[in-house]
Write an enzyme that holds these catalytic residues in place. Sequence first.
Site, PDB file in Angstrom:
ATOM      1  N   THR A 121       0.770  -1.235  -0.195  1.00 52.28           N
ATOM      2  CA  THR A 121      -0.285  -0.613   0.260  1.00 52.28           C
ATOM      3  C   THR A 121       0.387   1.378  -0.081  1.00 52.28           C
ATOM      4  O   THR A 121       1.980   1.284   0.353  1.00 52.28           O
ATOM      5  CB  THR A 121      -0.859  -0.040   1.191  1.00 52.28           C
ATOM      6  OG1 THR A 121      -1.250  -1.379   1.221  1.00 52.28           O
ATOM      7  CG2 THR A 121      -1.788   1.039   1.226  1.00 52.28           C
ATOM      8  N   LYS A 162      -3.587   4.360  -2.859  1.00 55.58           N
ATOM      9  CA  LYS A 162      -4.575   5.537  -1.752  1.00 55.58           C
ATOM     10  C   LYS A 162      -4.472   6.264  -2.478  1.00 55.58           C
ATOM     11  O   LYS A 162      -3.783   7.117  -2.841  1.00 55.58           O
ATOM     12  CB  LYS A 162      -4.788   5.280  -0.247  1.00 55.58           C
ATOM     13  CG  LYS A 162      -4.297   4.589   0.131  1.00 55.58           C
ATOM     14  CD  LYS A 162      -5.592   4.012   1.211  1.00 55.58           C
ATOM     15  CE  LYS A 162      -5.265   1.772   1.515  1.00 55.58           C
ATOM     16  NZ  LYS A 162      -7.083   1.782   1.879  1.00 55.58           N
ATOM     17  N   ASP A 166      -7.601   2.965  -4.863  1.00 58.32           N
ATOM     18  CA  ASP A 166      -7.795   2.765  -3.671  1.00 58.32           C
ATOM     19  C   ASP A 166      -8.701   4.491  -3.122  1.00 58.32           C
ATOM     20  O   ASP A 166      -7.663   5.025  -3.156  1.00 58.32           O
ATOM     21  CB  ASP A 166      -7.825   1.637  -2.002  1.00 58.32           C
ATOM     22  CG  ASP A 166      -9.273   2.289  -1.108  1.00 58.32           C
ATOM     23  OD1 ASP A 166      -9.958   2.272  -1.342  1.00 58.32           O
ATOM     24  OD2 ASP A 166      -8.516   0.910  -0.261  1.00 58.32           O
ATOM     25  N   GLU A 206     -10.473   0.481  -6.397  1.00 55.72           N
ATOM     26  CA  GLU A 206     -11.638  -0.047  -5.448  1.00 55.72           C
ATOM     27  C   GLU A 206     -12.218   1.159  -4.863  1.00 55.72           C
ATOM     28  O   GLU A 206     -12.080   1.943  -4.510  1.00 55.72           O
ATOM     29  CB  GLU A 206     -10.082  -0.932  -4.225  1.00 55.72           C
ATOM     30  CG  GLU A 206     -11.098  -1.890  -2.880  1.00 55.72           C
ATOM     31  CD  GLU A 206      -9.805  -1.914  -2.109  1.00 55.72           C
ATOM     32  OE1 GLU A 206      -8.711  -2.364  -3.046  1.00 55.72           O
ATOM     33  OE2 GLU A 206     -10.397  -1.948  -0.772  1.00 55.72           O
TER      34      GLU A 206
END
Length: 364
Positions: free
Chosen positions: A135, A162, A190, A218
């Site tokens: 991540t 992210k 995401d 996501e």
Amino acid sequence: MKISDLKVFLLDVPLRTPFITALRRVDELTDVILEMQTDTGAVGYGEAPPTKAITGETLESICTDLNGPIRNALTGMEIEDLPACFRALDACMDHHTSAKACADIALYDLYGQLKQKSIAEILGKRRDVLETDLTISVNDPETMAEDAVKGVHRGFRTLKVKAGIDPELDTQRLTAIRKAVGKDILIRIDANQAWTPDQAVSILEEMQEKGIGLELAEQPVKADDLDGMAFVTARSPIPIAADESCFSPDQAEYIFRNHCADLVNIKLMKTGGIHHALQITDLAEKYGASCMIGCMLEAKVSVNAAVHLASSRTCITKIDLDGPLLLAEDPVHGGSIFREPRITLSNAPGAGIRKIDGLRLPGF
Ligand code: MG
């Protein structure tokens, strides 16, 4: 083997670097650790992180649930009759999925110890090694590109980036990352619910037009906006995964049946443990869908349980289990081995956890 008591502790672990998403910022992890004790002396371990922004649970609520309704429901239960243990756990309260997952993980650990098989063997092991993504937290584009390159140098071939709250900046971030890591690295994004359905479609189209080449996106929209997610899924140039929208098997079935998303991200802390996660993988197989498996910010006890689950189900094709890699130290002895992207399953009975350093009693 009968459950004799539940002992509840806290575990603090510093993070390598702060974890930043569209929803929150975290510098140090504090999780609840459960020791489920039995009349044979065998101990089963569970873990739950307080992810209030997602499950609504706090350290205090998880400890209170484990010390109250969950202890009352499980004390005296026979591990041999695992389905009865799950029925008691599910019936003792609604929601509170992380507290339930914590107990579910300890129950599987004990059942495996009783049967002298690893949790993965109990579930029907299919593989011993998994490869996780890494991540990349929200930051300015240059820092995110640097973090991405560092990850690639550590051996990661898939990055989960992210997104933030400014869509224009997100395109700059992803462009910088793609430029820095080259073509061969898979990049998934995401959004953590940050976009409207219209925004999501236009952002994803723009990113593809700019040659960013995303693998999937996501949770582009709000968790309760399943119509919005279906709108995005029907129009998006890349697959859409439901994360915050999918906690329970019922929600997963709705999503699969109505094609609200192409896949769902299973996290034990959302499902309420392995026994409900298995219902979701059964549904995925029924609908011909695939699943991602993810984790919250968690230490190795609960992520190890997710590894056992993922090792036993081939419909789980995307592995997002980098929680332990984000920690500056590993206080958990035993269990699966996390070495950069490569996760090697523990074949010891149960979960394989031997000991956890630095446990402290909660003040509530
Ligand atoms: Mg997510």
